[in-house]
Scaffold this motif. Structure first.
Motif, PDB file in Angstrom:
ATOM      1  N   SER A  24       0.810  -1.207   0.000  1.00 11.68           N
ATOM      2  CA  SER A  24       0.000   0.000   0.000  1.00 11.68           C
ATOM      3  C   SER A  24       0.851   1.267   0.000  1.00 11.68           C
ATOM      4  CB  SER A  24      -0.934  -0.002   1.215  1.00 11.68           C
ATOM      5  OG  SER A  24      -1.669   1.192   1.289  1.00 11.68           O
ATOM      6  N   SER A  27       2.768   1.604  -3.371  1.00 14.36           N
ATOM      7  CA  SER A  27       1.852   1.920  -4.461  1.00 14.36           C
ATOM      8  C   SER A  27       1.402   3.385  -4.400  1.00 14.36           C
ATOM      9  CB  SER A  27       0.635   0.993  -4.408  1.00 14.36           C
ATOM     10  OG  SER A  27      -0.264   1.281  -5.457  1.00 14.36           O
ATOM     11  N   GLU A  28       1.084   3.851  -3.204  1.00  8.02           N
ATOM     12  CA  GLU A  28       0.658   5.242  -3.046  1.00  8.02           C
ATOM     13  C   GLU A  28       1.764   6.211  -3.446  1.00  8.02           C
ATOM     14  OE1 GLU A  28      -0.742   5.861   0.911  1.00  8.02           O
ATOM     15  OE2 GLU A  28      -2.418   4.454   0.710  1.00  8.02           O
ATOM     16  N   ALA A  29       2.991   5.915  -3.061  1.00  9.17           N
ATOM     17  CA  ALA A  29       4.117   6.788  -3.400  1.00  9.17           C
ATOM     18  C   ALA A  29       4.337   6.842  -4.909  1.00  9.17           C
ATOM     19  CB  ALA A  29       5.377   6.321  -2.691  1.00  9.17           C
ATOM     20  N   GLN A  31       2.159   6.167  -7.325  1.00  6.21           N
ATOM     21  CA  GLN A  31       1.052   6.835  -7.987  1.00  6.21           C
ATOM     22  C   GLN A  31       1.127   8.355  -7.790  1.00  6.21           C
ATOM     23  OE1 GLN A  31      -1.148   5.463 -10.165  1.00  6.21           O
ATOM     24  NE2 GLN A  31       0.226   3.707  -9.882  1.00  6.21           N
ATOM     25  N   GLN A  32       1.627   8.780  -6.632  1.00  8.38           N
ATOM     26  CA  GLN A  32       1.779  10.213  -6.398  1.00  8.38           C
ATOM     27  C   GLN A  32       2.863  10.799  -7.294  1.00  8.38           C
ATOM     28  OE1 GLN A  32      -0.350  11.930  -4.247  1.00  8.38           O
ATOM     29  NE2 GLN A  32       0.546  13.701  -5.317  1.00  8.38           N
ATOM     30  N   ILE A  33       3.944  10.049  -7.493  1.00  6.47           N
ATOM     31  CA  ILE A  33       4.992  10.504  -8.413  1.00  6.47           C
ATOM     32  C   ILE A  33       4.432  10.660  -9.823  1.00  6.47           C
ATOM     33  CG2 ILE A  33       7.136   9.825  -9.569  1.00  6.47           C
ATOM     34  CD1 ILE A  33       8.020   8.518  -6.957  1.00  6.47           C
ATOM     35  N   TYR A  35       1.357  11.219 -10.645  1.00  9.79           N
ATOM     36  CA  TYR A  35       0.437  12.364 -10.626  1.00  9.79           C
ATOM     37  C   TYR A  35       1.209  13.691 -10.668  1.00  9.79           C
ATOM     38  CZ  TYR A  35      -3.111  15.644  -8.954  1.00  9.79           C
ATOM     39  OH  TYR A  35      -3.954  16.723  -8.811  1.00  9.79           O
ATOM     40  N   ASP A  36       2.288  13.759  -9.876  1.00 12.01           N
ATOM     41  CA  ASP A  36       3.047  15.012  -9.770  1.00 12.01           C
ATOM     42  C   ASP A  36       3.895  15.297 -10.999  1.00 12.01           C
ATOM     43  OD1 ASP A  36       1.998  15.370  -7.242  1.00 12.01           O
ATOM     44  OD2 ASP A  36       3.795  14.695  -6.188  1.00 12.01           O
ATOM     45  N   THR A  37       4.453  14.252 -11.601  1.00 14.28           N
ATOM     46  CA  THR A  37       5.415  14.460 -12.694  1.00 14.28           C
ATOM     47  C   THR A  37       4.846  14.180 -14.070  1.00 14.28           C
ATOM     48  OG1 THR A  37       6.253  12.177 -12.629  1.00 14.28           O
ATOM     49  CG2 THR A  37       7.280  13.795 -11.129  1.00 14.28           C
ATOM     50  N   THR A  54      14.355  10.677  -6.262  1.00 16.17           N
ATOM     51  CA  THR A  54      12.983  11.188  -6.309  1.00 16.17           C
ATOM     52  C   THR A  54      12.110  10.457  -5.310  1.00 16.17           C
ATOM     53  OG1 THR A  54      13.133  11.837  -8.636  1.00 16.17           O
ATOM     54  CG2 THR A  54      10.926  11.451  -7.754  1.00 16.17           C
ATOM     55  N   TYR A  58       9.235  11.101  -1.196  1.00 10.84           N
ATOM     56  CA  TYR A  58       7.832  10.734  -0.999  1.00 10.84           C
ATOM     57  C   TYR A  58       7.633   9.855   0.234  1.00 10.84           C
ATOM     58  CZ  TYR A  58       6.614  12.795  -5.455  1.00 10.84           C
ATOM     59  OH  TYR A  58       6.405  13.687  -6.480  1.00 10.84           O
TER      60      TYR A  58
END
Length: 206
Positions: A24, A27-29, A31-33, A35-37, A54, A58
């Motif tokens: 979890s 996966s969250e980290a 997906q955030q990358i 989203y951000d990049t 990078t 996170y």
């Protein structure tokens, strides 16, 4: 239940819970990358040994172990009985069936000890991008692939996090890579999918 049985049940539950948490959090980290990049964290978008720089932003981390196959705080190369250092295998981890020391080149493109004690190790130097997580931290037994060390792969096209052993992942041959008899030094790498999907997986560890 007897005390040994209770302790064993607690151990199995802790490993199962730790694996799900690791999946979890990672996966969250990732997906955030994305989203951000706007790009998938793969070898095309993050050249060799750059992804971890990078990724570590996170997470809340307690120690950055750097980029090395012989880290002072995580994975160290195997030293044989004659004191000779053998690159490519590690003193710190064993294979699923404890037959040999584990292959280490998949751990050497960045190693991070997270605030919750987990050790995240990155492979970002090949056709695939892999993440191996020691769910109870370095130096805490059993330190075996498929027991408390689990590997994931990011799908280079979709960005999905695949537990190794998944039909779409790079290592699916259970006879070699999640086997009670295999002598391969990557044995255990393909156990992650089974550990997440089979109810009694942790009850049947070798």
């Amino acid at each position: 239940m007897t005390i040994p049985a209770v302790l064993e049940h607690h151990k199995q539950t802790a490993l199962k819970t730790g694996l799900k948490k690791a999946q979890s959090v990672l996966s969250e980290a990732l997906q955030q990358i994305i989203y951000d990049t706007g790009v998938i964290p793969n070898i095309t978008n993050y050249p060799t040994q750059t992804l971890y720089k990078t990724l570590k932003t996170y997470f809340s981390i307690t120690k950055d172990c750097g980029i090395s196959s012989n880290s002072s705080c995580a994975v160290q190369n195997y030293t044989d009985e004659n004191g000779e250092i053998k690159s490519g295998i590690t003193d710190n981890y064993r294979t699923y069936n404890n037959a040999s020391n584990a292959y280490s080149y998949f751990f050497d493109d960045g190693q991070l000890i997270l605030a919750d004690g987990m050790l995240l190790m990155i492979e970002n130097n090949s056709a695939v991008t892999l993440f191996s997580i020691d769910i109870n931290g370095p130096g805490t037994k059993p330190d075996k692939w498929g027991h408390d060390l689990f590997t994931f792969e990011i799908d280079a096209e979709t960005g999905a996090l695949l537990p190794m052993g998944h039909p779409d992942s790079s290592y699916t041959d259970e006879n070699t890579y999640c086997s009670k008899t295999s002598s391969d030094n990557k044995n255990g790498i393909a156990c992650t999918y089974k550990a997440l999907t089979e109810k009694d997986y942790f009850k049947n560890l070798p």
